[in-house]
Scaffold this motif. Structure first.
Motif, short mmCIF file in Angstrom:
data_model
loop_
_atom_site.label_atom_id
_atom_site.label_comp_id
_atom_site.label_asym_id
_atom_site.label_seq_id
_atom_site.Cartn_x
_atom_site.Cartn_y
_atom_site.Cartn_z
N ARG A 113 16.37 6.52 29.10
CA ARG A 113 17.62 7.03 29.65
C ARG A 113 17.61 8.56 29.69
NH1 ARG A 113 22.90 4.13 27.33
NH2 ARG A 113 23.74 5.14 29.21
N LEU A 114 17.04 9.18 28.66
CA LEU A 114 16.93 10.63 28.66
C LEU A 114 15.99 11.08 29.78
CD1 LEU A 114 16.57 11.44 24.84
CD2 LEU A 114 18.65 11.10 26.18
N GLU A 115 14.88 10.39 29.92
CA GLU A 115 13.89 10.76 30.93
C GLU A 115 14.43 10.54 32.35
OE1 GLU A 115 10.59 8.46 29.61
OE2 GLU A 115 10.11 9.83 27.95
N ALA A 116 15.32 9.56 32.52
CA ALA A 116 15.94 9.35 33.84
C ALA A 116 16.79 10.55 34.22
CB ALA A 116 16.78 8.08 33.82
N VAL A 117 17.50 11.12 33.24
CA VAL A 117 18.32 12.30 33.51
C VAL A 117 17.44 13.50 33.83
CG1 VAL A 117 19.96 13.94 32.50
CG2 VAL A 117 20.23 11.48 32.10
N ALA A 118 16.38 13.70 33.05
CA ALA A 118 15.47 14.82 33.31
C ALA A 118 14.83 14.70 34.69
CB ALA A 118 14.40 14.88 32.23
N THR A 119 14.47 13.48 35.07
CA THR A 119 13.87 13.26 36.39
C THR A 119 14.87 13.59 37.50
OG1 THR A 119 12.37 11.58 35.54
CG2 THR A 119 12.86 11.51 37.89
N ALA A 155 27.35 7.39 45.44
CA ALA A 155 27.11 6.20 44.61
C ALA A 155 26.03 6.47 43.57
CB ALA A 155 26.75 5.01 45.49
N CYS A 156 24.94 7.14 43.99
CA CYS A 156 23.84 7.43 43.06
C CYS A 156 24.29 8.40 41.98
CB CYS A 156 22.65 8.00 43.82
SG CYS A 156 21.95 6.89 45.06
N ASN A 157 25.04 9.42 42.40
CA ASN A 157 25.51 10.43 41.46
C ASN A 157 26.46 9.81 40.43
OD1 ASN A 157 25.80 12.98 40.36
ND2 ASN A 157 27.36 13.62 41.80
N ASN A 158 27.34 8.95 40.90
CA ASN A 158 28.30 8.30 40.02
C ASN A 158 27.59 7.37 39.04
OD1 ASN A 158 31.12 7.81 39.32
ND2 ASN A 158 30.78 5.75 40.11
N ALA A 159 26.56 6.66 39.52
CA ALA A 159 25.82 5.73 38.66
C ALA A 159 25.07 6.46 37.55
CB ALA A 159 24.86 4.90 39.50
N ALA A 160 24.64 7.69 37.82
CA ALA A 160 23.88 8.46 36.84
C ALA A 160 24.76 9.03 35.74
CB ALA A 160 23.12 9.58 37.53
N GLY A 161 26.09 8.99 35.93
CA GLY A 161 27.00 9.60 34.99
C GLY A 161 26.89 9.04 33.58
N ARG A 162 26.67 7.73 33.46
CA ARG A 162 26.57 7.12 32.13
C ARG A 162 25.35 7.64 31.37
NH1 ARG A 162 29.60 2.42 31.02
NH2 ARG A 162 30.95 1.78 32.75
N ASP A 163 24.22 7.76 32.08
CA ASP A 163 23.02 8.27 31.42
C ASP A 163 23.18 9.74 31.03
OD1 ASP A 163 21.63 5.90 31.43
OD2 ASP A 163 20.54 6.32 33.29
N GLU A 164 23.86 10.51 31.87
CA GLU A 164 24.08 11.92 31.54
C GLU A 164 25.00 12.05 30.32
OE1 GLU A 164 25.53 13.68 35.11
OE2 GLU A 164 23.60 13.55 36.14
N GLU A 165 25.98 11.18 30.22
CA GLU A 165 26.86 11.17 29.06
C GLU A 165 26.07 10.79 27.80
OE1 GLU A 165 30.21 8.24 28.67
OE2 GLU A 165 31.39 10.06 29.01
N TYR A 166 25.20 9.80 27.94
CA TYR A 166 24.37 9.40 26.81
C TYR A 166 23.42 10.52 26.41
CZ TYR A 166 20.82 7.07 24.04
OH TYR A 166 19.95 6.75 23.03
N PHE A 167 22.82 11.19 27.37
CA PHE A 167 21.91 12.31 27.12
C PHE A 167 22.60 13.35 26.25
CE2 PHE A 167 19.74 16.24 28.00
CZ PHE A 167 18.45 15.92 28.40
N LEU A 168 23.81 13.73 26.65
CA LEU A 168 24.56 14.73 25.91
C LEU A 168 24.92 14.23 24.52
CD1 LEU A 168 26.04 17.46 25.91
CD2 LEU A 168 28.01 16.28 26.90
N ALA A 169 25.43 13.01 24.44
CA ALA A 169 25.87 12.47 23.16
C ALA A 169 24.72 12.32 22.18
CB ALA A 169 26.56 11.12 23.38
N ALA A 170 23.60 11.80 22.65
CA ALA A 170 22.46 11.55 21.77
C ALA A 170 21.84 12.85 21.26
CB ALA A 170 21.41 10.72 22.51
N LEU A 171 21.62 13.81 22.14
CA LEU A 171 20.95 15.03 21.72
C LEU A 171 21.84 15.92 20.87
CD1 LEU A 171 18.67 15.99 24.73
CD2 LEU A 171 18.23 14.52 22.76
N MET A 172 23.15 15.78 21.00
CA MET A 172 24.04 16.56 20.15
C MET A 172 24.03 16.09 18.71
SD MET A 172 25.34 19.21 21.48
CE MET A 172 24.38 19.73 22.90
#
Length: 208
Positions: free
Chosen positions: A108-114, A30-47
């Motif tokens: 959101r980026l910092e949540a992924v890094a954490t 559940a935690c891993n699945n919930a983090a997927g949106r932030d990881e997608e945003y991390f990738l999209a924003a930094l690209m």
């Protein structure tokens, strides 16, 4: 509780063909699945920044980003609304004119890094970090942040698991007290996150 394998860092950060030595750690589904949106945003924003013009970034645009934007209307709208025209000026005061810039949601980026640091802690120590681990994260974007972080660089050692063009990290921990640590994460050789950790209240009495 359902447990799954979580890639550290996310495998979506790697263009194909992906390395054969990617690392995984056990994670709550559940935690891993919930983090997927932030990881997608991390990738999209930094690209949309310097990362997008690196060789891995160009491959990610061709292999993943264009398709991701086409499928995810919500993400496309969010990124579109965050683009704005800004006046760019060098530190010396030279005006560079108007450019389009992306207003980034740093939490959101910092949540992924954490989350990545939690996974790296498991890989480095063989044990999971406690739920109340006290983690402070900084997206290093300003000169003063770079100067502040640089003074601790001599206290950090190269991480055991790195992929030079995509992800590298350095780590320092208090001997015998692995919950007290410092981390420097480097993505696509363009973006840096600085993270410090301390034991949570329930661990303080057992951590030295």
């Amino acid at each position: 509780m359902s447990v799954t394998a979580d890639h550290v860092p996310p495998k979506a950060f790697f263009p194909r063909p992906r390395p054969s030595n990617l690392k995984t750690v056990p994670a709550c589904f559940a935690c891993n699945n919930a983090a997927g949106r932030d990881e997608e945003y991390f990738l999209a924003a930094l690209m949309f920044s310097d990362a997008g013009v690196t060789e891995p970034g160009k491959k990610l645009w061709n292999q993943k980003l264009q398709r991701m934007y086409a499928k995810n209307l919500g993400l496309r709208r969010h990124i579109g609304s965050a683009l704005q025209a800004v006046q760019l000026t060098t530190p010396a005061g030279i005006h560079l004119g108007r450019r389009m810039a992306l207003s980034i949601q740093e939490p959101r980026l910092e949540a992924v890094a954490t989350k990545i640091v939690r996974g790296l802690h498991f890989l480095e120590t063989g044990s999971a970090a406690p739920a109340d681990w006290d983690v402070m994260c900084l997206f290093v974007r300003e000169r003063r942040h770079v100067e502040a972080v640089a003074q601790y660089n001599h206290m950090l050692n190269p991480g055991a698991h790195s992929w030079p063009q995509i992800f590298q990290y350095r780590r320092g921990a208090v001997p015998g007290q692995p919950l007290k640590s410092m981390w420097l994460l480097w993505f696509w050789r363009t973006h840096i996150f600085w993270i410090t950790t301390q034991p949570g209240s329930s661990d303080a009495s057992n951590d030295g």
